[in-house]
Design an enzyme around this catalytic site. Structure first.
Site, PDB file in Angstrom:
ATOM      1  N   THR A   1      33.353  37.054  33.859  1.00  0.00           N
ATOM      2  CA  THR A   1      33.772  38.455  33.987  1.00  0.00           C
ATOM      3  C   THR A   1      33.942  38.802  35.458  1.00  0.00           C
ATOM      4  OG1 THR A   1      32.614  39.060  31.963  1.00  0.00           O
ATOM      5  CG2 THR A   1      33.095  40.855  33.499  1.00  0.00           C
TER       6      THR A   1
ATOM      7  N   HIS B   1      27.947  29.450  30.602  1.00  0.00           N
ATOM      8  CA  HIS B   1      27.186  29.498  29.335  1.00  0.00           C
ATOM      9  C   HIS B   1      28.029  29.219  28.099  1.00  0.00           C
ATOM     10  CE1 HIS B   1      27.867  33.937  28.039  1.00  0.00           C
ATOM     11  NE2 HIS B   1      28.644  33.745  29.073  1.00  0.00           N
TER      12      HIS B   1
ATOM     13  N   THR C   1      23.717  35.798  48.030  1.00  0.00           N
ATOM     14  CA  THR C   1      23.062  34.491  47.934  1.00  0.00           C
ATOM     15  C   THR C   1      23.411  33.811  46.614  1.00  0.00           C
ATOM     16  OG1 THR C   1      21.270  35.342  49.275  1.00  0.00           O
ATOM     17  CG2 THR C   1      20.805  33.343  48.003  1.00  0.00           C
TER      18      THR C   1
ATOM     19  N   CYS D   1      31.115  43.092  19.952  1.00  0.00           N
ATOM     20  CA  CYS D   1      30.155  43.915  19.213  1.00  0.00           C
ATOM     21  C   CYS D   1      29.333  44.679  20.230  1.00  0.00           C
ATOM     22  CB  CYS D   1      29.151  43.054  18.470  1.00  0.00           C
ATOM     23  SG  CYS D   1      29.779  42.179  17.074  1.00  0.00           S
TER      24      CYS D   1
HETATM   25  N1  PLP Z   1      36.773  35.022  29.332  1.00  0.00           N
HETATM   26  C1  PLP Z   1      36.655  34.559  28.067  1.00  0.00           C
HETATM   27  C2  PLP Z   1      37.848  33.927  27.418  1.00  0.00           C
HETATM   28  C3  PLP Z   1      35.447  34.668  27.389  1.00  0.00           C
HETATM   29  O1  PLP Z   1      35.349  34.216  26.143  1.00  0.00           O
HETATM   30  C4  PLP Z   1      34.345  35.267  28.049  1.00  0.00           C
HETATM   31  C5  PLP Z   1      33.062  35.419  27.350  1.00  0.00           C
HETATM   32  O2  PLP Z   1      32.852  36.252  26.531  1.00  0.00           O
HETATM   33  C6  PLP Z   1      34.515  35.741  29.360  1.00  0.00           C
HETATM   34  C7  PLP Z   1      35.741  35.587  29.968  1.00  0.00           C
HETATM   35  C8  PLP Z   1      33.380  36.390  30.103  1.00  0.00           C
HETATM   36  O3  PLP Z   1      32.470  35.388  30.481  1.00  0.00           O
HETATM   37  P1  PLP Z   1      31.032  35.704  31.091  1.00  0.00           P
HETATM   38  O4  PLP Z   1      30.139  35.957  29.936  1.00  0.00           O
HETATM   39  O5  PLP Z   1      30.681  34.455  31.870  1.00  0.00           O
HETATM   40  O6  PLP Z   1      31.157  36.877  31.991  1.00  0.00           O
END
Ligand code: PLP
Length: 379
Positions: free
Chosen positions: A73, A197, A233, A321
């Site tokens: 994100t 993750h 950091t 959700c």
């Molecule tokens: N982009 C996609 C295609 C995702 O599936 C996700 C996760 O939900 C994200 C971005 C966001 O990832 P993060 O949870 O590492 O912020």
């Protein structure tokens, strides 16, 4: 989680891989800020740089052009801002991008979303038309694989469209890294995004891999970490875990992708046999091997997810959700799926710890949930 529960929500988060846990444990036991001059700091820096090189090698990037972030994100939103300040004059993005990008794109004046086909693939003609009408240089954002449907996008065809117009391509590979081949150079991405993750590393680590010449203004001032491109950091333990998980996922990719496709196909065959009215989305185009998005008409995702949870199955609606409420899926709406059917969409996503007995058990659980729902409605 008890062993008889089935976790089939890998697209939301994959369980931590053993090599990631081991690498993180070693890093957590080490004190030292990677920016410090002393030996402890230099040792932390060495861990960080080794992880950077590992990840760069896995995705066809150069280590000096990897920027670590706190997840995909942040990586997506930082990229939009840094590219805009760095000179990108317009933004064209696919209508099925993750909320992280979609929400930020709405703040970019004049940004336009390109439509997708009923199979969940970017409409290349529409994309080309939007790019040619957009002020240059244009930033074009098309994800590699969609998180809800698993549909793999034709990035090899998108990249020349962006580049021929003098633009730049941003590819969100959060769902594809570790599940399909991902190489920044082969994809032609000027910005490649990944998340730890989703592939079995810890949450809270992500990256941007820059291609040569990709504009990226330093919009996160502070201590000057990540070559001034993202101050703060670095989370060394999470980054080290990210690299170990990615290496593990990519090492066994071909065999694991075939195994996961087998599980997904077994699930869909059992689903069709037990629920002939079920609709499977995006199944006629290229898809991630681990993902199945489907709807059982008349059974809302909200009811289904609670019922499946009671049966010991951790699944997802695909769409975001919050507070237990399932929002309508933007992705299915963009594919032209009827809103009532879209409200029934459920996502099963398998991964490294999924086993061969799970597909049939998930379908059996769904059958129970649907039968119970029918009795409630009729009774
Ligand atoms: N982009 C996609 C295609 C995702 O599936 C996700 C996760 O939900 C994200 C971005 C966001 O990832 P993060 O949870 O590492 O912020």
């Amino acid at each position: 989680m008890t062993s008889d529960r089935i976790y089939c929500d890998y697209n939301a988060q994959a369980p931590l891989r053993a090599p990631a846990r081991a690498a993180m444990a070693a890093a957590l036991d080490h004190v030292g800020n990677p920016s410090s001059i002393h030996g402890a700091g230099r040792a932390a820096k060495a861990m960080l740089e080794t992880a950077r090189e590992t990840l760069a090698g896995l995705i066809g990037a150069s280590a000096g052009d990897i920027i670590f972030t706190g997840g995909a994100t942040e990586a997506l939103q930082l990229t939009l801002e840094a590219a805009r300040v760095g000179g990108a004059a317009s933004l064209i993005y696919s209508a099925i991008e993750h909320d992280a990008l979609d929400a930020a794109a709405r703040h970019w004046p004049g940004a336009q979303a390109a439509s997708v086909t009923p199979h969940g693939q970017i409409d290349l003609e529409r994309l080309a038309a939007l790019i040619s009408a957009a002020p240059a240089p244009c930033l074009v954002a098309v994800m590699h694989a969609n998180n809800e449907t698993g549909a793999i996008q034709p990035i090899a065809a998108v990249a020349p469209l962006a580049h021929a117009a003098g633009g730049f391509l941003l590819v969100d590979a959060s769902q594809s890294l570790g599940r399909a081949p991902v190489d920044r150079q082969i994809l032609g991405a000027d910005y490649l995004i990944a998340s730890s993750h989703k592939l079995g590393g810890p949450a809270g680590a992500g990256l941007i891999a820059l291609g040569p010449g990709a504009p990226f203004a330093n919009v996160r001032p502070g201590g000057g970490q990540e070559r001034g491109r993202r101050s703060g950091t670095e989370n060394v333990a999470a980054i080290v875990g990210f690299a170990a998980a990615a290496a593990d996922a990519v090492a066994g990719l071909d065999a694991e992708a075939a195994r996961l496709a087998g599980l997904r196909d077994a699930f869909e065959s059992a689903l069709r046999a037990a629920h002939p009215d079920a609709v499977i989305f995006a199944k006629d185009g290229p898809r991630l091997p681990n993902t199945s998005l489907f709807a059982a008409p008349g059974l809302s995702a909200e009811i289904a997810l609670i019922g499946l949870d009671l049966e010991g199955v951790c699944a997802s609606s695909g769409a975001a959700c919050s507070s237990g409420k399932v929002r309508g899926s933007r992705v299915l709406a963009a594919m032209g799926v009827d809103a009532a059917l879209a409200r029934c969409a459920l996502r099963i996503s398998f991964g490294w710890a999924s086993t061969a007995t799970e597909p049939a058990r998930i379908v059996a659980a769904l059958t129970q949930v649907r039968a119970r729902r029918l009795r409630t409605v009729e009774g």
